[in-house]
Design an enzyme around this catalytic site. Structure first.
Site, PDB file in Angstrom:
ATOM      1  N   HIS A  49       0.831  -1.199   0.000  1.00 43.29           N
ATOM      2  CA  HIS A  49       0.000   0.000   0.000  1.00 43.29           C
ATOM      3  C   HIS A  49       0.866   1.250   0.000  1.00 43.29           C
ATOM      4  O   HIS A  49       1.925   1.283   0.629  1.00 43.29           O
ATOM      5  CB  HIS A  49      -0.884   0.025   1.245  1.00 43.29           C
ATOM      6  CG  HIS A  49      -1.944  -1.019   1.241  1.00 43.29           C
ATOM      7  ND1 HIS A  49      -3.160  -0.836   0.640  1.00 43.29           N
ATOM      8  CD2 HIS A  49      -1.963  -2.272   1.750  1.00 43.29           C
ATOM      9  CE1 HIS A  49      -3.897  -1.942   0.785  1.00 43.29           C
ATOM     10  NE2 HIS A  49      -3.184  -2.826   1.463  1.00 43.29           N
ATOM     11  N   VAL A 172       3.769 -23.003  20.945  1.00 42.30           N
ATOM     12  CA  VAL A 172       4.107 -22.487  22.276  1.00 42.30           C
ATOM     13  C   VAL A 172       2.923 -22.691  23.220  1.00 42.30           C
ATOM     14  O   VAL A 172       1.778 -22.364  22.884  1.00 42.30           O
ATOM     15  CB  VAL A 172       4.462 -20.984  22.190  1.00 42.30           C
ATOM     16  CG1 VAL A 172       4.701 -20.408  23.579  1.00 42.30           C
ATOM     17  CG2 VAL A 172       5.691 -20.788  21.309  1.00 42.30           C
ATOM     18  N   GLU A 334      -2.870  -6.380  10.907  1.00 44.77           N
ATOM     19  CA  GLU A 334      -3.776  -6.535   9.773  1.00 44.77           C
ATOM     20  C   GLU A 334      -3.275  -5.627   8.661  1.00 44.77           C
ATOM     21  O   GLU A 334      -2.180  -5.086   8.748  1.00 44.77           O
ATOM     22  CB  GLU A 334      -5.199  -6.164  10.211  1.00 44.77           C
ATOM     23  CG  GLU A 334      -5.275  -4.767  10.782  1.00 44.77           C
ATOM     24  CD  GLU A 334      -6.699  -4.259  10.981  1.00 44.77           C
ATOM     25  OE1 GLU A 334      -7.556  -4.574  10.150  1.00 44.77           O
ATOM     26  OE2 GLU A 334      -6.933  -3.540  11.949  1.00 44.77           O
ATOM     27  N   CYS A 435      -4.162 -26.175 -14.157  1.00 41.47           N
ATOM     28  CA  CYS A 435      -4.672 -27.536 -13.865  1.00 41.47           C
ATOM     29  C   CYS A 435      -4.594 -27.835 -12.373  1.00 41.47           C
ATOM     30  O   CYS A 435      -5.063 -28.874 -11.918  1.00 41.47           O
ATOM     31  CB  CYS A 435      -3.972 -28.596 -14.707  1.00 41.47           C
ATOM     32  SG  CYS A 435      -2.560 -29.418 -13.953  1.00 41.47           S
TER      33      CYS A 435
END
Lengths: 476, 421
Positions: A49, A172, A334, A435
């Site tokens: 971005h 963990v 995010e 494929c």
């Protein structure tokens, strides 16, 4: 005793580990899955971005712009495909135009270079296949595309070339504070000690932080569904086409990938299951409807696969990056996490230095790594010279993507070594074509079994119980 | 030693693919008098996909006996060997151009280019994968095309699963329903989206009915379940517009989903060479000689359009092989240019164009099941041919012979149609 344990081998963990190996080789990356790049890194928009989206002053904004500026050089060093294709946020109304003006202003404040508002005609001159209803757009020339799992694999590989270790299947379950740092315990009984721990556990980073007594935030998964189209469709648009955010939502993006496919998505749906990467009929229908408004002439008959990625959304709305008692958390990474990832790695080092860690640059750090796709970039003469020495490079395994046995063996023998079919696929693109492995999978299973020294039936798609074959036939 | 220099770099006819189409084309070209022939095969043996088709049912038309796939392939392999026709194995063709320069790669020669008098495309076809079907759900191991499963079972000796649901009733799916059952797997259901099967009637009988495997028509898989390995699939009936009726959804536990949802001619090379394709067949547009729109490049077999029987593949390859010989001798003899059109009930024809007044057999497929219908050939309003057909179905390829008499006329386009009684 290690200097650093990095928990999570996604793109953030990989780049953080590589950054740390500039200073020390006592770095260990622990990953709960059978391969690196298995979480959000394996399924996202593959976008760098420009940086106009995040609120000014936020970590997201700062690290996005900085990461975006670093990405090209980093990709070159690591032999990762990168393309600055520019991005467009398209609007359909006067109201959208106002939003775009706000975005332009925010982008300028964030330090994004070259932003420009375009009218409908200018958008069409740039992108002839843009949707009919598009009347304006914000153009960001610094928007780019990169392959997230390729970047992650290369980052982990580079860290390992510089002495880092990778522990697979290391889930963990407990973290103990000791005088010299931390003890990190895995579910299967393995234990590691290090002076510092860097938590890059993605969707599980809140739970890992909690184990170290450094919680106080939460992360929840946001499902995003995608469709990937055949390379035949990859030139439908040159830039990444976003939709202007409005009351109707954020829309999806329509973008070429660095490998020449066309990618559509993602949807955005908050869910609770951190592992639910299933696709839905409704989600894919939504991707289709939105993408068709933004770009005309998408050949939905050419979809080769669809998939779901989960973004780790943090409870603060911003990236949650903190350092306390030698425990660093990178959480809530995010979007624009991939774009910011090179800067996150630098930022972690800065936090460590600020907290008193001694970080002296090594003289023997190797910044570069041979591209996994090096063979495809050779001239015919160079290819023939290599084939003469290693004839496996002339044995075509994946016909759709044109990948030879030599390239597959090279991938299997290069750190971080893949042990699954999906691992080979992400490194070589073998079976990623139209494929989808129909012809080549049985051969790749054979190569993998031979290289790993295991039985044919032991080979899995993605680790755990994802076996490809379940036994022998009656006569075999 | 120079790596490539002392090798032969031009051939009269080069055939891309050593399966039943490629071998039959080579043999036909040889028998028509050409000696400078080369077959390029990407696998490590001649035979193509027949090598993994160990069931019988091949060769009834061509050889008058029932053979297995490998037996059928072996007959052609013998013919190739007896004639001393050259072939290269483990050789992948990576490009051809309109001037008939062909680039290929193999271990011995590396990447090399051959100048070809004529090229015959015989690359066969591939199966439609899951991604192209847009089935919702998870993405675990255990989802294979029927042909991939066939390869595991018949070529490698491994079982891809034990509890099987098959989506699509194409012939390979039906064959694999029986094959998996014989190997001890339980085939729970074969689901077919359409209201009729896509496979041959004899396969429904011998592969499903004989083993009590249920075939659910107008039914599809709407969701796949399971994290690591397939655990179940949800199936639902569809309405007349093929939309799932969710009230009919039910979940079938299984560890494997096999897909037999159509075959796609493998025309990447063809496209890259700029040869026009037919949007319906996904193969090249050809004339009666099986010559594409690019002079000297021919196509035959499943790369041209998907056939039901290998016998027809060989038959078509003979046309391509002998035509290629005539081409390099400058004897193509084009004395007509007649377009062949269809109505909506005839999905396609091969050839799509007639360029010679010789008797021509036209292969075609219909769009739906038609009973007691008439197959009609017209030029304008003039009916040249009309014959009643008891049953026409999309799963069965049909033929009609256009005679020299019919072709002559005034040279206007011909239309092949199905008229209801």
């Amino acid at each position: 005793m290690l200097d650093y344990i990095v928990i999570g081998a996604g793109v953030v963990g990989g780049l953080v580990a590589r950054e740390l190996t500039r200073y020390t080789d006592k770095v260990c990356i622990v990953e709960k899955e059978a391969d690196v790049a298995m979480g959000a890194t394996s399924a996202n928009s593959a976008i760098v971005h420009a940086g106009f989206d995040a609120k000014e002053g936020s970590l997201k904004a700062r690290l996005n712009v900085r990461g975006s500026e670093m990405m090209e050089e980093l990709a070159t060093e690591l032999g990762v495909k990168y393309k600055r294709n520019g991005s467009l946020v398209v609007g359909f109304s006067d109201e959208d135009k106002k939003t775009l003006e706000d975005l332009l202003e925010r982008g300028n404040k964030n330090g994004v270079k070259g932003l420009k508002l375009l009218d409908g005609g200018e958008v069409r001159a740039l992108e002839p296949n843009i949707g009919e209803g598009v009347s304006c757009a914000l153009y960001a020339p610094t928007g780019a595309i990169v392959c997230p799992y390729e970047l992650c694999i290369a980052a982990v590989g580079s860290a390992m070339d510089n002495g880092a270790r990778l522990e697979h299947g290391f889930e963990v379950k407990k973290i103990e504070k000791i005088d010299t740092g931390y003890r990190v315990f895995a579910k299967d009984g393995r234990m590691l000690e290090a002076a510092y721990v860097i938590n890059c556990a993605g969707a599980y980073s809140d739970e890992v932080a909690e184990m170290a007594g450094k919680g106080g935030f939460s992360v929840h998964p946001r499902r995003g569904e995608y469709m990937l189209l055949d390379r035949e469709c990859g030139s439908l648009v040159r830039s990444t086409v976003f939709r202007c955010p409005s009351k109707m939502g954020k829309g999806v993006l329509v973008t070429p990938t660095v490998d020449g496919n066309l990618l559509l998505g993602p949807t955005a749906e908050d869910i609770s299951d951190k592992d639910d990467t299933s696709t839905t009929v409704e989600g894919l229908a939504r991707v289709r409807a939105l993408a068709s408004e933004q770009v005309s002439g998408i050949g939905f008959g050419k979809v080769i696969t669809s998939f779901t990625g989960l973004r780790s959304v943090g409870s603060t709305g911003d990236f949650i990056i903190s350092c306390e008692d030698g425990f660093v958390s990178c959480a809530g990474i995010e979007s624009p996490g991939l774009s910011a990832s090179p800067a996150i790695a630098k930022y972690v080092v800065e936090l460590l230095v600020a907290s008193g860690a001694r970080l002296d640059e090594r003289e023997d750090f190797i910044p570069t790594r041979r591209a996994m796709h090096f063979f495809s970039e050779l001239s015919v003469e160079e290819k023939n010279a290599l084939i003469k020495e290693q004839p496996e490079y002339a044995h075509m395994i994946c016909r759709c993507e044109g990948i030879s046995e030599g390239e597959i063996l090279n991938a299997i023998r290069t750190e971080p070594r893949p042990r699954t079919l999906d691992g080979v696929k992400r490194r070589t693109r073998a079976s990623m074509g139209r494929c989808q492995g129909g012809f080549c999978t049985p051969y790749i299973v054979e190569l993998l079994a031979a290289e790993l020294g295991v039985d044919y039936t032991e080979v899995t798609k993605s680790g755990g119980g994802s076996y490809i074959n379940v036994g022998r036939t009656k006569e075999a | 030693m120079a790596y490539l220099s002392d090798e032969k770099i031009s051939f009269g006819i080069v055939i891309v693919g050593g399966g039943p189409a490629g071998m039959a084309a080579a043999v036909a070209a040889y028998d028509a008098g050409e000696r400078d022939i080369l077959i390029l095969e990407r696998d490590n043996a001649l035979g193509g996909i027949l090598r993994q088709c160990i069931h019988n049912g091949f060769g009834l038309h061509r050889f008058g006996e029932e053979l297995t796939g490998p037996e059928y392939a072996y007959k052609y392999e013998r013919m190739v060997e007896e004639r001393g026709i050259a072939y290269m194995l483990d050789t992948m063709v990576i490009g051809i151009d309109k001037e008939r320069n062909l680039t290929a790669v193999n271990r011995d020669r590396g990447i090399f280019t051959i100048k070809c008098g004529a090229i015959i495309l015989a690359m066969g076809c591939r199966e439609r994968p899951r991604g192209a079907l847009n089935i919702a759900g998870t993405r675990p191991a255990g989802i294979y095309t029927a042909g991939t499963a066939q390869k595991y079972v018949n070529m490698k000796g491994y079982m891809p699963g034990r509890e099987v649901v098959i989506l699509g009733s194409g012939d390979i799916g039906l064959i694999m329903a029986r094959r998996m059952t014989l190997e001890g797997a339980s085939v729970k259901a074969v689901c077919e989206l359409m209201p009729y099967s896509g496979g041959l009637a004899r396969n429904i009988e011998q592969c499903l009915n004989d083993f009590d495997i249920p075939l659910y028509l107008s039914t599809t898989v709407v969701e796949i379940h399971g994290k690591e390995r397939v655990e179940a699939v949800t199936v639902a009936e569809v309405d007349e517009r093929r939309r799932p009726k969710l009230e009919t959804a039910r979940t079938i536990p299984c560890d494997t989903l096999l897909l037999s949802c159509g075959l796609i001619p493998e025309n990447e090379l063809t496209k890259d060479a700029g040869i026009p394709l037919d949007a319906i067949t996904n193969g090249a547009v050809v004339n009666g000689d099986r010559e594409t729109d690019v002079e000297g490049i021919f196509a035959c077999g499943n790369v041209l359009h998907v056939h039901d029987l290998v016998d027809y593949v060989s038959e078509e390859a003979v046309i391509a092989g002998t035509s290629a010989v005539r081409y390099i001798r400058g004897e193509s003899g084009r004395d007509a240019d007649i377009a062949l059109k269809t109505d909506g009930r005839v999905r396609y024809t091969v050839p799509q164009r007639i360029t010679s007044l010789k008797d021509t057999v036209v292969y075609f497929r219909v769009a739906d099941v038609y009973k007691d219908a008439y197959l009609v050939v017209k030029r304008g309003e003039e009916v040249l041919y009309k014959r009643k057909k008891q049953k026409l179905a999309p799963g069965e390829m049909e033929t009609v012979k256009l005679t020299e008499e019919m072709l002559k006329g005034d040279g206007g386009e011909l239309r092949l149609s199905i008229e209801m009684a």
